[in-house]
Write an enzyme that holds these catalytic residues in place. Structure first.
Site, PDB file in Angstrom:
ATOM      1  N   TRP A 148       0.855  -1.189   0.000  1.00 58.84           N
ATOM      2  CA  TRP A 148       0.000   0.000   0.000  1.00 58.84           C
ATOM      3  C   TRP A 148       0.883   1.228   0.000  1.00 58.84           C
ATOM      4  CZ3 TRP A 148      -3.314   2.321   4.530  1.00 58.84           C
ATOM      5  CH2 TRP A 148      -4.021   3.429   4.042  1.00 58.84           C
ATOM      6  N   ARG A 208       6.194   6.708   0.545  1.00 60.65           N
ATOM      7  CA  ARG A 208       7.374   7.086  -0.224  1.00 60.65           C
ATOM      8  C   ARG A 208       7.459   8.605  -0.255  1.00 60.65           C
ATOM      9  NH1 ARG A 208      10.049   4.453   0.141  1.00 60.65           N
ATOM     10  NH2 ARG A 208       9.591   2.587  -1.087  1.00 60.65           N
ATOM     11  N   GLU A 250      12.214  10.865  -2.756  1.00 65.16           N
ATOM     12  CA  GLU A 250      12.573   9.547  -3.298  1.00 65.16           C
ATOM     13  C   GLU A 250      11.526   9.053  -4.301  1.00 65.16           C
ATOM     14  OE1 GLU A 250      14.531   6.606  -1.191  1.00 65.16           O
ATOM     15  OE2 GLU A 250      15.662   7.992   0.069  1.00 65.16           O
ATOM     16  N   HIS A 310      16.020   5.066  -3.118  1.00 65.88           N
ATOM     17  CA  HIS A 310      15.626   5.227  -4.523  1.00 65.88           C
ATOM     18  C   HIS A 310      16.366   6.411  -5.130  1.00 65.88           C
ATOM     19  CE1 HIS A 310      12.429   3.248  -2.336  1.00 65.88           C
ATOM     20  NE2 HIS A 310      12.084   2.668  -3.459  1.00 65.88           N
ATOM     21  N   LYS A 345      16.730  -2.691   0.358  1.00 62.65           N
ATOM     22  CA  LYS A 345      16.195  -2.470  -0.989  1.00 62.65           C
ATOM     23  C   LYS A 345      16.823  -1.226  -1.624  1.00 62.65           C
ATOM     24  CE  LYS A 345      12.067  -0.919  -3.461  1.00 62.65           C
ATOM     25  NZ  LYS A 345      10.749  -0.273  -3.350  1.00 62.65           N
TER      26      LYS A 345
END
Length: 254
Positions: free
Chosen positions: A48, A83, A87, A144, A171
């Site tokens: 989500w 997020r 990023e 990211h 990640k």
């Protein structure tokens, strides 16, 4: 021996990469429709992306939406992700609210994994990990770069830091500006996986050039990949049905 992460019976870090599909609804109504659609999709994990939600700055509304999602996706592993705009996300909130939101939801008993961004205060991250773990919630520590692909050593360094901080699933997602950038990401993934990782890692090169990285995780060491069911949440996400077929072909031939 590398540890795996088991969420609701799903073993991440073993066999073909698991498929995660993001939910990006802006209203509770849209989220309910999206969750109902995802019940019919061949996926492993749902994320989500709460930064798309119109009431993300109202904790009660976030909890209400989460309850609605969970009531539909009963036993599906659920990742909760805000997020940040820096990023690639949809909104910016204060750092204090970011950590409060993630902590409250991690303690709600309704999610399985929470995503926290690496470029935050180390102690804040450790505190959130501690709170999450005390409620049997795993933690993705993510980074990211939507502009470029850092050097291989920098990619490995960020993944190692995420692991050292206590993240269960380090990640990184990077943007390729050349084919060589995609190779850099894959090489970094392979090095991290073979030399440093004691847990599953998640890596990807974004956009069209980077699609191969979303498919070849089992070869190079990425344990989870993101696919699109309706609307992609990042450039380069492959439709889920195609993704499953390709991952299966690779898995059978390894």
């Amino acid at each position: 021996m590398k540890k795996t992460v088991t969420v609701r019976g799903l073993i991440i870090g073993e066999g073909a990469p698991k498929i995660c599909v993001p939910m990006v609804g802006e209203t509770i109504k849209e989220l309910i429709e999206e969750a109902s659609l995802l019940k019919t999709v061949d996926l492993d994990v749902v994320e989500w992306r709460v930064d798309f939600f119109e009431h993300v700055e109202d904790l009660d509304k976030v909890k209400e939406a989460l309850s609605a999602i969970r009531s539909i996706l009963h036993n599906t592993p659920l990742v909760f992700t805000f997020r940040s705009a820096k990023e690639g996300g949809e909104k910016e909130v204060s750092t204090a609210y970011y950590f409060e939101l993630n902590k409250v939801i991690a303690e709600s008993g309704q999610i399985d994994i929470v995503d926290v961004e690496l470029f935050n205060d180390d102690e804040e991250i450790r505190s959130l990990i501690s709170a999450a773990h005390s409620h049997n919630v795993y933690v993705i520590i993510s980074n990211h770069d939507f502009d470029k692909t850092p050097e291989k050593e920098e990619i490995v360094s960020r993944l190692r830091k995420a692991q050292e901080l206590g993240g269960d699933l380090p990640k990184i997602a990077v943007m390729p500006n050349s084919t060589a950038d995609v190779l850099t990401l894959l090489d970094a993934t392979n090095t991290m996986n073979e030399q440093y990782a004691d847990r599953p890692i998640i890596t990807m090169s974004m956009a069209g050039k980077g699609v191969i990285s979303r498919l070849a995780g089992e070869v190079f060491g990425s344990a989870l990949t993101f696919g699109a069911a309706k609307k992609a949440s990042a450039p380069g996400q492959v439709p889920v049905t195609e993704l499953r077929n390709i991952l299966s072909v690779i898995n059978r031939n390894l």
